[in-house]
Structures are given as C-alpha cells and as structure tokens.
Design a protein around this motif. Structure first.
Motif, mmCIF file in Angstrom:
data_model
loop_
_atom_site.group_PDB
_atom_site.id
_atom_site.type_symbol
_atom_site.label_atom_id
_atom_site.label_comp_id
_atom_site.label_asym_id
_atom_site.label_seq_id
_atom_site.Cartn_x
_atom_site.Cartn_y
_atom_site.Cartn_z
ATOM 1 N N ARG A 40 28.704 49.056 43.149
ATOM 2 C CA ARG A 40 28.786 47.627 43.495
ATOM 3 C C ARG A 40 28.397 47.378 44.951
ATOM 4 N N GLU A 41 28.751 48.334 45.820
ATOM 5 C CA GLU A 41 28.429 48.196 47.239
ATOM 6 C C GLU A 41 26.918 48.241 47.437
ATOM 7 N N GLU A 42 26.243 49.145 46.713
ATOM 8 C CA GLU A 42 24.780 49.258 46.799
ATOM 9 C C GLU A 42 24.103 47.994 46.282
ATOM 10 N N GLU A 43 24.692 47.393 45.245
ATOM 11 C CA GLU A 43 24.126 46.168 44.662
ATOM 12 C C GLU A 43 24.444 44.935 45.505
ATOM 13 N N GLY A 44 25.347 45.097 46.490
ATOM 14 C CA GLY A 44 25.772 43.962 47.315
ATOM 15 C C GLY A 44 26.662 43.003 46.555
ATOM 16 N N ALA A 45 27.377 43.537 45.548
ATOM 17 C CA ALA A 45 28.228 42.678 44.712
ATOM 18 C C ALA A 45 29.656 43.220 44.667
ATOM 19 N N LEU A 46 30.135 43.680 45.820
ATOM 20 C CA LEU A 46 31.479 44.271 45.876
ATOM 21 C C LEU A 46 32.547 43.177 45.806
ATOM 22 N N THR A 47 33.525 43.372 44.933
ATOM 23 C CA THR A 47 34.621 42.407 44.778
ATOM 24 C C THR A 47 35.951 43.143 44.885
ATOM 25 N N PRO A 48 37.047 42.414 45.194
ATOM 26 C CA PRO A 48 38.356 43.084 45.312
ATOM 27 C C PRO A 48 38.941 43.503 43.967
ATOM 28 N N LEU A 49 38.301 43.102 42.873
ATOM 29 C CA LEU A 49 38.738 43.522 41.538
ATOM 30 C C LEU A 49 37.545 44.150 40.808
ATOM 31 N N LEU A 50 37.711 45.401 40.385
ATOM 32 C CA LEU A 50 36.649 46.096 39.654
ATOM 33 C C LEU A 50 37.168 46.450 38.265
ATOM 34 N N SER A 51 36.293 46.408 37.262
ATOM 35 C CA SER A 51 36.720 46.703 35.884
ATOM 36 C C SER A 51 35.878 47.817 35.286
ATOM 37 N N HIS A 52 36.550 48.690 34.513
ATOM 38 C CA HIS A 52 35.870 49.745 33.761
ATOM 39 C C HIS A 52 36.433 49.714 32.352
ATOM 40 N N GLY A 53 35.630 49.219 31.411
ATOM 41 C CA GLY A 53 36.147 49.050 30.046
ATOM 42 C C GLY A 53 37.278 48.023 30.060
ATOM 43 N N ARG A 54 38.443 48.426 29.525
ATOM 44 C CA ARG A 54 39.595 47.515 29.479
ATOM 45 C C ARG A 54 40.497 47.644 30.709
ATOM 46 N N LEU A 58 42.611 46.832 40.991
ATOM 47 C CA LEU A 58 42.836 45.890 42.090
ATOM 48 C C LEU A 58 43.056 46.739 43.335
ATOM 49 N N TRP A 59 42.228 46.575 44.365
ATOM 50 C CA TRP A 59 42.242 47.531 45.476
ATOM 51 C C TRP A 59 42.161 46.843 46.839
ATOM 52 N N ILE A 60 42.691 47.552 47.851
ATOM 53 C CA ILE A 60 42.501 47.155 49.248
ATOM 54 C C ILE A 60 42.167 48.414 50.040
ATOM 55 N N LYS A 61 41.492 48.238 51.163
ATOM 56 C CA LYS A 61 41.219 49.389 52.045
ATOM 57 C C LYS A 61 42.014 49.201 53.328
ATOM 58 N N TYR A 62 42.710 50.264 53.752
ATOM 59 C CA TYR A 62 43.446 50.215 55.012
ATOM 60 C C TYR A 62 43.208 51.518 55.756
ATOM 61 N N SER A 63 42.703 51.424 56.988
ATOM 62 C CA SER A 63 42.385 52.604 57.794
ATOM 63 C C SER A 63 41.420 53.480 56.992
ATOM 64 N N ASN A 64 41.762 54.756 56.760
ATOM 65 C CA ASN A 64 40.870 55.622 55.984
ATOM 66 C C ASN A 64 41.417 55.862 54.576
ATOM 67 N N LEU A 72 45.999 47.025 32.467
ATOM 68 C CA LEU A 72 45.257 46.695 31.244
ATOM 69 C C LEU A 72 45.353 45.209 30.942
ATOM 70 N N LYS A 73 46.493 44.627 31.321
ATOM 71 C CA LYS A 73 46.788 43.243 30.954
ATOM 72 C C LYS A 73 46.199 42.280 31.979
ATOM 73 N N ASN A 74 46.338 40.998 31.656
ATOM 74 C CA ASN A 74 45.921 39.945 32.582
ATOM 75 C C ASN A 74 47.024 39.784 33.625
ATOM 76 N N ALA A 75 47.021 40.660 34.625
ATOM 77 C CA ALA A 75 48.102 40.719 35.611
ATOM 78 C C ALA A 75 48.020 39.544 36.578
ATOM 79 N N ASN A 76 49.154 39.276 37.230
ATOM 80 C CA ASN A 76 49.191 38.279 38.303
ATOM 81 C C ASN A 76 48.558 38.932 39.538
ATOM 82 N N ALA A 77 47.274 38.651 39.749
ATOM 83 C CA ALA A 77 46.509 39.356 40.792
ATOM 84 C C ALA A 77 47.095 39.135 42.183
ATOM 85 N N SER A 78 47.487 37.902 42.510
ATOM 86 C CA SER A 78 48.008 37.641 43.860
ATOM 87 C C SER A 78 49.301 38.408 44.104
ATOM 88 N N LEU A 79 50.110 38.591 43.028
ATOM 89 C CA LEU A 79 51.349 39.383 43.153
ATOM 90 C C LEU A 79 51.009 40.848 43.461
#
Length: 423
Positions: A40-54, A58-64, A72-79
């Motif tokens: 996604r980074e190479e395509e320039g389409a990086l998002t904070p939520l990535l999906s693989h199949g089902r 949900l990820w964040i980067k901090y330091s290294n 699997l479910k429709n989670a409360n993303a902001s939570l």
C-alpha cells in the motif's frame, strides 16, 4: 465489538509480543500485515486500516514499533485506536521510553499489562496510576498472603484509591487556551480558533465530590440568566470521572476526581479572534548584494496584560549570510539551519509596538524568488487572561468529613499554530 488480538511488531514487522483475547483470528494472520503495508505504501494508498480476506488490521506506528489490533467483526474503530494510543501512554509511564529495547527488557510486565488493559477484546483498567498499584517492576517481591487486586479495580470509582489523606486540602485549576491563527498577506484572517483545556491538580483527602461552574451559554439559557458574559463551548470532551448524564440534564460538571494531575475537559471555539500580536513586515532588496528586513510587532490585547516569552520567527533566504540586527527591545539571532531569524522578547505589554531590523548579505536574489516565503510564526504566553472570556464561577468541594478546601484558579492564553503570511 472490539479487538480480537493485539500485536507489537518491530520496524521490520516481526512480532515482539502479542496477546490473543478472543481466539477467533489465527495468530499467523499477522504475517500478512507487513507485506500488505509495504504494498500500500508503494501504491501511495496507505490507510490506518488494512484488510486481508475477512481479517482487519487496525494499526499505529510509534517510535520504531508497530502496534496492531486484529478483528473479524465490524469493530468500533475509534475505540480500538484510542486503546492503542492508551497502550503507548501506559507503557511510556512504565518504561520512560517506549521502543523495541524496552519491550524486550520487560516481557513479563508487558504481558501482565496486556492482561489487565483488555479482557475478551474490551478495554478494562487503563489508568496507569491504578495499574502501578499492583503491577510493579519488582513483581517478585509481592507477598503471597496479600490479594494482588486493589479495591480500586473493583470499585465504581476505578480512577481513585480510597484512604487518601492530605494535611492541607487544595485544588489547583488551570484554564489554558491556545490560539490557532492564520493571516494572509493582505491582513485578512483565514483561520481562527481557540482550543482550550481545564487541567486540575488535586490534593484532597477521602472521596470528595466536586462541582465546577463555568459561564457556559447553554447553562445561562437554561437558568434564564443574561447571555452577555457567557461562552458557547463546542466539541467538549470530558475525563471519564465526569458524570455525563448529569451534564446532559442540567449542564452541571460533577465528578469524583483522580488524585494528582489530570485534564478534566477540553473544548474548542471556532470564533473570530482578533490577532493578539500583529506582525507587519517589509523586505527590501538592494541590487544583488543584500536584503533588509523590517518587522513591526504590536500587542493587540489589554494594556494591563503582558505576553511572556515572545518568539517571532522570520524566514530569510537560504543563501543569506553576514547577519546584522537592530531591535527596539529584546534580542535577535540567526538560525541558519532553519533559515530564520528568531526575535525574542521576554516581556511584551499590551498596546506596545516594537521594531526589528535585519541586514543580510545575499549572493543571489533570484534564488529567493523561486523558494517562495514561508509565513512568520509567533510564540507567546499571556497569564491571567483568556481570549474566549471563559470563567470559573465556582468550585464546590463536598466530602463526608466536612473539611474546608481551597480552590485556586489560574488563566493562561498561549499561541498554538499562529502564523502570518508575508507578501
């Protein structure tokens, strides 16, 4: 629904530690995260939520490190994102610096914390002060006869321990407002907002009930008072200790506070703010050899107020050299690595006007035209003053023992993102 599992990965995507909370997502799914992120980074389409199949990552980067939650479910993303940032906050409290090395050095404590922070995918005890009562760096010193869980965790008030005692009962209230401002080269205000927060430092015995009264416009309308000196607060966010149902009903801010420092609430006002420190600048070029910059700063706030620690950052051409300065007050210094002149004024009273002149040698004026000019930035702090006019009308402290407590209030206005474009 919330997270199924939480992973902490190193910068190459290799799992350092993980905790499976629900067992409905295979732990091997994390192997797909890094290739997906790089693709996604190479395509320039990086998002904070990535999906693989089902499976959703949900990820964040901090330091290294990468902190990843899977679901699997429709989670409360902001939570989930709030929880990941809370992990960073708690780990930073424990280990000072959160990085790969601190995770490797503290595997046992990290596992214990992940167990307490979340249960079956739902956040539990996330207050680091409470966690530090029973998860300590000297875990092996705990006596087996004692219960490891303090009553705070099973209490209705999980953010405050019982039996707190002080000789002198006091509450310090800081009302801090940051002014975000963007002015264009013609002098028109393009963006103007106030971001405020009310911070408390609590030294109170027992389990006190506090009630805070502000000049809130909605409250004044409900009680039929004059709206002249009231303030309309937007985007109000409260600490978990505030009784939201009570606030919704009658706008009363009622709470049992945590001990020590905490932010009680934050708010925003998108209102037209008169620029507190107005800057005018004139740039004169003399042939192709030198440039002269004149900057005028004016305090447009009340005369009885004083701005402290004023710093005015004036951009200069990247090929400028041989700086010379003349200021009517304060001092100026050239910071070549940032291509700026910083004019520092220790004390700037309201209504005053000051001048700064800077002379630079310039090998090529043409280069500066290509570069364009960044805006002038201003930093300042004005004590005993709020731009919005917000006021603490009262602070009631009720405790069953009936002790007398002193509330102290301090108001501060400071610069946020404060920029003025130059022509």
């Amino acid at each position: 629904m919330s997270a199924s599992a939480v992973f902490i990965l190193d910068v190459k995507g290799k799992p350092l530690i993980s905790r499976n909370y629900k067992g409905d997502v295979a732990m091997s799914e994390i192997d797909h995260f890094m290739p997906l992120l790089m693709q996604r980074e190479e395509e320039g389409a990086l998002t904070p939520l990535l999906s693989h199949g089902r499976v959703h990552f949900l990820w964040i980067k901090y330091s290294n490190l990468y902190l990843v939650a899977t679901t699997l479910k429709n989670a409360n993303a902001s939570l989930v994102y709030s929880f990941l940032y809370k992990i960073v906050e708690v780990f930073s409290e424990y280990f000072k610096e959160l990085e790969e090395e601190s995770i490797r050095d503290n595997f046992v404590i990290v596992y214990e914390l992940l167990d307490e922070l979340m249960d079956f995918g739902f956040p539990q005890t996330t207050d680091s002060k409470i966690l530090q009562e029973y998860i300590t760096q000297q875990g092996n010193k705990l006596e087996t006869g004692k219960s490891r869980v303090p009553p705070t965790v099973t209490n209705a008030v999980s953010w405050r321990s019982e039996g707190i005692k002080y000789k002198k009962n006091e509450v310090f209230i800081d009302v801090i407002e940051s002014v975000n401002l963007l002015v264009n080269a013609n002098g028109s205000v393009l963006l103007s907002e106030i971001v405020g927060s009310i911070k408390l430092k609590v030294f109170l015995s027992g389990m006190p009930e506090l009630r805070l009264g502000l000049n809130d416009r909605v409250l004044f309308e409900l009680t039929g008072r004059s709206k002249n000196k009231s303030v309309e607060l937007e985007d109000v966010k409260f600490h978990q200790c505030v009784r939201l149902s009570r606030f919704d009903n009658d706008r009363t801010i009622s709470f049992i506070p945590p001990d020590g420092d905490f932010e009680l609430m934050s708010y925003r006002l998108s209102t037209q703010v008169k620029p507190l420190i107005w800057i005018e600048s004139v740039i004169e070029k003399f042939s192709h050899s030198r440039v002269e910059i004149m900057v005028k700063a004016k305090g447009q706030f009340k005369k009885q107020s004083v701005a402290n620690g004023v710093e005015i950052s004036v951009p200069v051409p990247s090929d400028a050299d041989s700086p010379r300065f003349k200021t009517s007050v304060g001092s100026a210094k050239y910071v070549p690595e940032k291509n700026t002149v910083i004019w520092s004024i220790k004390s700037f009273p309201g209504g005053k006007e000051y001048l700064m002149r800077a002379h630079f040698g310039l090998p090529s004026v043409e280069k500066e035209e290509v570069e364009g000019r960044p805006p002038i930035g201003v930093k300042f702090e004005i004590p005993y003053f709020t731009v919005s006019g917000i006021q603490v009308r009262y602070m009631k402290i009720i405790e069953k023992s009936g002790y007398q407590a002193l509330p102290w209030v301090r108001y501060i206005t400071q610069s946020g993102d404060y920029q003025l474009r130059t022509s």
